[in-house]
Design a protein around this motif. Structure first.
Motif: not given
Ligand SMILES: Nc1nc(=O)c2c([nH]1)NC[C@@H]1CN(c3ccc(C(=O)N[C@@H](CCC(=O)O)C(=O)O)cc3)C=[N+]21
Length: 286
Positions: A7-9, A152-163, A255-266
């Motif tokens: 929840d970004g808000k 939200h304790d989402v680890a970035l260190r070592g994670a692979t990120v697709a931008v 339905e598939t993601a573990g966590a989602l930053v939604p729009m709006p409210g993210g």
């Protein structure tokens, strides 16, 4: 699986609470942080965004400095407003609301902002500082995304990120931010020239979509359990003929993601909170 919504808000509200305390401490030193906005023209969307920024300022005790010019303003008129804000000690940082009317030179305008008053963090000098790892104001949307994931304790260190998206305001600087030593993520920057987008998004722990293409990321394109961030914000006309904003992430991704930053409210509220943060940080150096 149903994704946890980040929840970004609510997180932006937390950050504003923290800023309110820092603004009080500044007041004891006789300093009131000031944020300027320059709006050219009367686009209702841009007006709404600028109004939102001034509301945020009022909430945390930042002074608002508002400059408005007509849609047919000359380049000289815009230049004069920037010179005035650059010289105004009450203005710790300011933004020029984008997009500007087509007859104005956006690159010239962005370069005329004093880099040390660049609340957006988009001045070439500040993007250069980001490339080189020097201190400076950070671009608000990338910073807001990193801050939201961190809180939200989402680890970035070592994670692979697709931008997905290489724009100057989000995708490109976000790639730079995520690959700093302090974040240590491994980034794949995808764009319209990427041949097999789904192969890259499926391989990622975190997928951040900033392409401005409604519904671009679908459920089949992610690894189940992945963290997905929707940065898209495109105005579309709905079936009822009314305008509304839509993101880059297909609703089925939830339905598939573990966590989602939604729009709006993210990401939007986080972007606004980072703008305030940049101004308070700048005032704290007075
Ligand atoms: N120089 C400049 N800097 C910007 O940062 C800038 C800009 N120009 N031009 C336009 C885009 C767009 N942008 C948004 C920020 C927050 C929301 C936001 O908070 N949206 C809410 C929904 C709308 C609302 O409730 O107000 C949300 O996502 O939940 C949206 C859009 C900043 N921009």
């Amino acid at each position: 699986m149903t994704a946890t919504l980040l929840d970004g808000k609510a997180t932006a509200a937390e950050i504003k609470d923290e800023l309110r305390i820092r603004v009080k401490a500044l007041a004891e030193r006789g300093i009131i942080p000031g944020l300027g906005t320059v709006l050219v023209g009367a686009d209702p969307g841009s007006q709404a965004y600028v109004n939102g920024k001034h509301r945020d300022c009022a909430e945390v005790g930042i002074a608002s400095i508002r400059r408005e010019l007509p849609a047919d303003a000359t380049q000289q008129q815009v230049d004069d407003v920037l010179a005035e804000l650059n010289a105004d000690p009450a203005c710790h940082g300011y933004i020029v609301q984008l997009p500007l009317p087509a007859h104005l030179d956006t690159q010239r305008v962005l370069e005329l902002i004093d880099p040390d008053k660049d609340a957006d963090g988009l001045h070439p000098v500040n993007l250069g500082r980001l490339v080189l790892g020097y201190d400076g104001p950070l671009p608000c949307t990338p910073r807001g995304i990193v801050e939201l994931l961190r809180r939200h304790d989402v680890a970035l260190r070592g994670a692979t990120v697709a931008v997905v998206g290489r724009g100057n305001t989000v995708g490109r600087p976000l790639g730079l931010l995520l690959t700093r030593r302090s974040e240590n993520a491994t980034v794949t920057l995808c764009h319209t020239g990427t041949l097999d987008l789904a192969a890259h998004t499926r391989a990622a722990d975190i997928v951040i979509v900033a392409a401005g293409v409604p519904g671009l990321l679908t459920a089949e394109m992610i690894n189940p359990g992945a963290v997905v961030v929707d940065v898209g914000i495109t105005r579309v006309i709905g079936a009822d003929g009314k305008g509304r904003y839509t993101g880059d992430v297909d609703p089925e991704v939830a339905e598939t993601a573990g966590a989602l930053v939604p729009m709006p409210g993210g990401v939007g509220p986080m972007t606004r909170a980072m703008l305030l943060t940049n101004v308070v940080e700048r005032a704290e150096r007075d």
